[in-house]
Scaffold this motif. Structure first.
Motif: not given
Length: 127
Positions: A20-22, A5, A122, A24, A9, A33
């Motif tokens: 969720l992660s911003k 990630p 995204e 990956y 946070q 994301s």
């Protein structure tokens, strides 16, 4: 392959942690994301589709820069619009952002989870 990630946070508008992660990183790819049109103060923009699109794309660009990449490395974009009539304005802001670089893209009309948001975007980029 390294899968990890990226970034801090995320939090929801009500202050709770987002599940969720911003972004990956998976090997040589960076997956962001969905980005919503948040203003710097954390509120959702109620501006035009152009303004909302610009905010989403700027957020994606910040994430990629943080990861050591750039918008020119984006290979795929997925976008959701809440109004079909916003498609032309969305395209205008999109072209201003990307210029000659045109990644593969899917765009659909859908409701979004955050009230007032008219667009969510995204991206997938090469690291």
């Amino acid at each position: 392959m390294v899968i990890s990630p990226m970034g801090d946070q995320l939090t929801l508008p009500d202050g709770r942690p987002a599940p969720l992660s911003k972004a990956y990183r998976a090997g040589e790819l960076i997956f962001t994301s969905g980005q919503l049109p948040f203003k710097p103060d954390g509120s959702i923009s109620t501006g035009s589709i152009e303004e909302q699109t610009e905010l989403c794309l700027a957020a994606i660009e910040r994430i990629l820069v943080e990861a050591g990449a750039s918008k020119e490395r984006i290979v795929k974009v997925n976008a959701w619009l809440t109004h079909v009539d916003d498609f032309s304005g969305f395209n205008g802001a999109y072209v201003r952002f990307f210029g000659e670089h045109l990644p593969a893209r899917s765009t659909v009309r859908s409701d979004l989870m955050i009230p007032g948001a008219r667009v969510e975007i995204e991206a997938i980029a090469a690291a």
